[in-house]
Every structure is written in C-alpha cells, then in structure tokens.
Design a protein around this motif. Structure first.
Motif, PDB file in Angstrom:
ATOM      1  N   UNK A 135      30.218  10.308   2.115  1.00 40.40           N
ATOM      2  CA  UNK A 135      31.303   9.429   1.679  1.00 40.40           C
ATOM      3  C   UNK A 135      31.484   8.309   2.703  1.00 40.40           C
ATOM      4  N   UNK A 136      30.954   7.097   2.418  1.00 41.18           N
ATOM      5  CA  UNK A 136      31.061   5.998   3.392  1.00 41.18           C
ATOM      6  C   UNK A 136      32.498   5.579   3.679  1.00 41.18           C
ATOM      7  N   UNK A 137      33.373   5.618   2.685  1.00 40.50           N
ATOM      8  CA  UNK A 137      34.751   5.169   2.895  1.00 40.50           C
ATOM      9  C   UNK A 137      35.481   6.049   3.886  1.00 40.50           C
ATOM     10  N   UNK A 138      35.281   7.348   3.792  1.00 44.98           N
ATOM     11  CA  UNK A 138      35.957   8.278   4.692  1.00 44.98           C
ATOM     12  C   UNK A 138      35.088   8.670   5.879  1.00 44.98           C
ATOM     13  N   UNK A 139      33.859   8.203   5.890  1.00 42.06           N
ATOM     14  CA  UNK A 139      32.907   8.554   6.937  1.00 42.06           C
ATOM     15  C   UNK A 139      32.802  10.075   7.074  1.00 42.06           C
ATOM     16  N   UNK A 140      32.617  10.737   5.920  1.00 41.21           N
ATOM     17  CA  UNK A 140      32.535  12.187   5.893  1.00 41.21           C
ATOM     18  C   UNK A 140      31.238  12.629   5.225  1.00 41.21           C
ATOM     19  N   UNK A 141      30.691  13.719   5.719  1.00 37.65           N
ATOM     20  CA  UNK A 141      29.495  14.318   5.148  1.00 37.65           C
ATOM     21  C   UNK A 141      29.741  15.797   4.926  1.00 37.65           C
ATOM     22  N   UNK A 142      29.329  16.294   3.756  1.00 35.78           N
ATOM     23  CA  UNK A 142      29.426  17.728   3.489  1.00 35.78           C
ATOM     24  C   UNK A 142      28.100  18.223   2.934  1.00 35.78           C
ATOM     25  N   UNK A 143      27.792  19.464   3.199  1.00 35.70           N
ATOM     26  CA  UNK A 143      26.602  20.123   2.676  1.00 35.70           C
ATOM     27  C   UNK A 143      27.049  21.418   2.019  1.00 35.70           C
ATOM     28  N   UNK A 144      26.864  21.484   0.700  1.00 36.09           N
ATOM     29  CA  UNK A 144      27.337  22.628  -0.084  1.00 36.09           C
ATOM     30  C   UNK A 144      28.820  22.883   0.167  1.00 36.09           C
ATOM     31  N   UNK A 145      29.574  21.798   0.269  1.00 32.16           N
ATOM     32  CA  UNK A 145      31.015  21.877   0.432  1.00 32.16           C
ATOM     33  C   UNK A 145      31.504  22.090   1.848  1.00 32.16           C
ATOM     34  N   UNK A 199      18.575  19.394  12.477  1.00 29.35           N
ATOM     35  CA  UNK A 199      19.241  20.549  13.076  1.00 29.35           C
ATOM     36  C   UNK A 199      20.574  20.827  12.380  1.00 29.35           C
ATOM     37  N   UNK A 200      21.279  19.765  12.010  1.00 26.09           N
ATOM     38  CA  UNK A 200      22.590  19.930  11.394  1.00 26.09           C
ATOM     39  C   UNK A 200      22.519  20.201   9.896  1.00 26.09           C
ATOM     40  N   UNK A 201      21.487  19.654   9.231  1.00 27.32           N
ATOM     41  CA  UNK A 201      21.398  19.774   7.779  1.00 27.32           C
ATOM     42  C   UNK A 201      20.380  20.807   7.319  1.00 27.32           C
ATOM     43  N   UNK A 202      19.389  21.061   8.156  1.00 22.31           N
ATOM     44  CA  UNK A 202      18.252  21.881   7.732  1.00 22.31           C
ATOM     45  C   UNK A 202      17.018  21.014   7.609  1.00 22.31           C
ATOM     46  N   UNK A 203      15.860  21.611   7.790  1.00 22.61           N
ATOM     47  CA  UNK A 203      14.630  20.831   7.885  1.00 22.61           C
ATOM     48  C   UNK A 203      14.128  20.232   6.592  1.00 22.61           C
ATOM     49  N   UNK A 204      14.625  20.681   5.425  1.00 23.34           N
ATOM     50  CA  UNK A 204      14.063  20.201   4.170  1.00 23.34           C
ATOM     51  C   UNK A 204      14.605  18.890   3.659  1.00 23.34           C
TER      52      UNK A 204
END
Length: 220
Positions: A135-145, A199-204
C-alpha cells in the motif's frame, strides 16, 4: 521515491539533499532555473522542493512552466520570501505547500511525508500479488495478512518490481529508482536489498534472471 531539490544556496541545498538521502529518498539537486526545467523534462519525480530566488528563470517561472505542461507532482516551495504576497504568488502558480527559511529539517521532512502521502492517495492503487499486498499511500506491506516491516529503499525496490511482474529489471534500472545523481552506491547495494527482501518475504517472491537482473514472476 525520487525527489528534486532546486536551491541555489549550496549550504542549504547540500543539507536538504543529505537529509532526504538519510531518510532513504533518491534526491537530485540543481542550482538554477534552467537546470531545474531541464531536469523536470528529463526525469520523472515524485516531489519537487523549490526555492523561489533562483538565477535564471526564478522559481515562480519554473513552477508555472511545470504546471503548464500538465505535470502534477507536488511542489514544496522553500524560500526566504515570507511576505503574504509572495506566498500567494507561489500557491497561485501551483505550489502545494510553502516553507519559509530558515526552517527546521524535521519540519521539512514531515511536510515531504505529508505531500507524498496525499500524492499516493490520489494516484497509486494498492499493489496485490498473491498474498503480498503493498500500500503506497500508507507505506505498508503485508504477506498473507501479516505486516512486513520494510525500510524505505526495500519498499521502493519491491514496488518497482511489483509494478512490472514478469519483466526483468536490470541493476542499473533499480539503482535509478533508489538513488539520486552522484550518490555513492556500493557495487552490491541492490543485491543487499534483494537479500533483505527475500529474508523478510521468502525466497520465491523475487527471481534472479542471470545476466539481466531481477523480477517478480507473473501469477499463474
């Protein structure tokens, strides 16, 4: 995000550019009106920090020309002209905010963040790629919630890749997105950021394309 500083006072210009780079922005700096106009025609910037008292075309002329071309990036005017008439002239010419010199760098950075948030809310949709949401507006990233904490440059690198799924991007192209003109870049800087993201998201999530660069694969 790429920002342009237009300031003829070398001490102020250097301090502003340094502060922006320390926050993780790619920041370019020019010293006069003609160079500002050329840079704004040649590069795509997310925000402009513009002094009014410039050699050559002054800041008001640069700003009017920018808006005449239909460019919509936010412009933060920073100037010693603190009279009400000068502020009105800058706002009427198309400025989004106004900061009178001398100013505190922390206030400058806060205004930059606010302008970029408003820009992102207007222009950039949330990027979704499988379970990955940016989310660029909130500068937030989520992975599977689950929230994923990224640095500004990691966020910008991931955003650049997510905007072009399936398209390999070279190291030079990614460096351009993350760093300003003349900024010293370690030879392995992109690789370091890619490693941190994996490292933070996973290698795939990010693939290496040998001899070309990196990409986020298209969803099947």
């Amino acid at each position: 995000m790429r920002l342009l500083v237009v300031e003829d006072d070398r001490m102020i210009g250097e301090s502003v550019r340094t502060a922006l780079r320390q926050e993780g922005y790619a920041a370019d700096w020019v010293h006069e009106g003609l160079a500002a106009d050329a840079a704004l025609r040649a590069e795509s910037y997310d925000l402009v920090l513009l002094d009014l008292g410039l050699p050559g075309p002054d800041g008001i002329e640069v700003l009017r020309e920018l808006r005449t071309r239909g460019a919509a990036m936010p412009v933060l005017v920073m100037t010693a002209r603190d009279a009400v008439g000068a502020r009105v002239a800058g706002l009427d010419a198309g400025a989004d905010d106004y900061l009178v010199k001398p100013f505190d760098v922390e206030e400058l950075l806060a205004r930059v963040r606010a302008l970029l948030r408003r820009r992102n809310e207007r222009r950039e949709a949330v990027l979704r790629h499988g379970g990955l949401v940016l989310d660029p507006a909130r500068h937030e990233t989520t992975l599977d919630g689950v929230p994923v904490k990224l640095t500004l440059r990691e966020f910008e690198l991931l955003r650049t890749l997510l905007q072009r799924p399936g398209q390999p991007l070279s190291r030079a192209r990614l460096e351009q997105a993350l760093y300003g003109w003349g900024e010293e870049i370690e030879s392995n800087a992109i690789e370091v950021h890619i490693h941190a993201l994996r490292r933070k998201l996973g290698g795939g999530w990010i693939h290496t394309v040998r001899g070309v660069g990196y990409m986020v694969p298209k969803q099947s």
